[in-house]
Design a protein around this motif. Sequence first.
Motif, PDB file in Angstrom:
ATOM      1  N   GLU A  12       0.841  -1.207   0.000  1.00  0.00           N
ATOM      2  CA  GLU A  12       0.000   0.000   0.000  1.00  0.00           C
ATOM      3  C   GLU A  12       0.879   1.262   0.000  1.00  0.00           C
ATOM      4  O   GLU A  12       0.585   2.225  -0.711  1.00  0.00           O
ATOM      5  N   LYS A  63       2.352   1.775  -3.389  1.00  0.00           N
ATOM      6  CA  LYS A  63       1.343   2.321  -4.297  1.00  0.00           C
ATOM      7  C   LYS A  63       1.177   3.826  -4.073  1.00  0.00           C
ATOM      8  O   LYS A  63       1.099   4.597  -5.040  1.00  0.00           O
ATOM      9  N   LEU A  64       1.160   4.249  -2.819  1.00  0.00           N
ATOM     10  CA  LEU A  64       1.056   5.675  -2.512  1.00  0.00           C
ATOM     11  C   LEU A  64       2.260   6.444  -3.040  1.00  0.00           C
ATOM     12  O   LEU A  64       2.126   7.540  -3.584  1.00  0.00           O
ATOM     13  N   TYR A  65       3.446   5.882  -2.866  1.00  0.00           N
ATOM     14  CA  TYR A  65       4.653   6.515  -3.410  1.00  0.00           C
ATOM     15  C   TYR A  65       4.518   6.706  -4.917  1.00  0.00           C
ATOM     16  O   TYR A  65       4.820   7.771  -5.448  1.00  0.00           O
ATOM     17  N   ALA A  66       4.094   5.664  -5.608  1.00  0.00           N
ATOM     18  CA  ALA A  66       3.976   5.723  -7.067  1.00  0.00           C
ATOM     19  C   ALA A  66       2.931   6.743  -7.504  1.00  0.00           C
ATOM     20  O   ALA A  66       3.139   7.500  -8.456  1.00  0.00           O
ATOM     21  N   GLU A  67       1.813   6.781  -6.805  1.00  0.00           N
ATOM     22  CA  GLU A  67       0.729   7.701  -7.165  1.00  0.00           C
ATOM     23  C   GLU A  67       1.089   9.163  -6.918  1.00  0.00           C
ATOM     24  O   GLU A  67       0.583  10.047  -7.588  1.00  0.00           O
ATOM     25  N   ASN A  68       1.948   9.421  -5.957  1.00  0.00           N
ATOM     26  CA  ASN A  68       2.259  10.794  -5.552  1.00  0.00           C
ATOM     27  C   ASN A  68       3.681  11.227  -5.885  1.00  0.00           C
ATOM     28  O   ASN A  68       4.125  12.272  -5.411  1.00  0.00           O
ATOM     29  N   ARG A  69       4.370  10.460  -6.698  1.00  0.00           N
ATOM     30  CA  ARG A  69       5.764  10.755  -7.023  1.00  0.00           C
ATOM     31  C   ARG A  69       5.865  12.034  -7.841  1.00  0.00           C
ATOM     32  O   ARG A  69       5.298  12.137  -8.915  1.00  0.00           O
ATOM     33  N   GLU A  75      10.247   8.725 -13.725  1.00  0.00           N
ATOM     34  CA  GLU A  75      10.696   7.366 -13.413  1.00  0.00           C
ATOM     35  C   GLU A  75      12.220   7.263 -13.364  1.00  0.00           C
ATOM     36  O   GLU A  75      12.783   6.617 -12.476  1.00  0.00           O
TER      37      GLU A  75
END
Length: 105
Positions: A12, A15-21, A25
């Motif tokens: 989880e 996922k938060l890191y990826a969504e708010n990066r 990349e």
Amino acid sequence: MFFPEFTEKLDEIDKLYAENRPVDEKTYQFLCFALSIKARSKPCVLKHFKGALEAGATVKELSYILVLTMREAAGADDCWTHDVLGDWKDILKGDVCCCCAGDED
């Protein structure tokens, strides 16, 4: 897996890191690569080396990050060690606490 609920929470967080990066990349992979080197995590170094290449990085860029990370780590390690051993004469006299968090020996 002994604690699947712990792994689920880590997923989880990922996922938060990826969504708010806020970085692309390639930059993310560069950061993770450098942190993995400093943490001395072989699986993570390999993962982020490969991830950076897949994100468009060159071996020359990754080599630079490796050298930079090692140099900055050496400087930080050097400063920290000098700070710790700065009162070496007191250490020789036995006037030092080698315990954690200020606990008494």
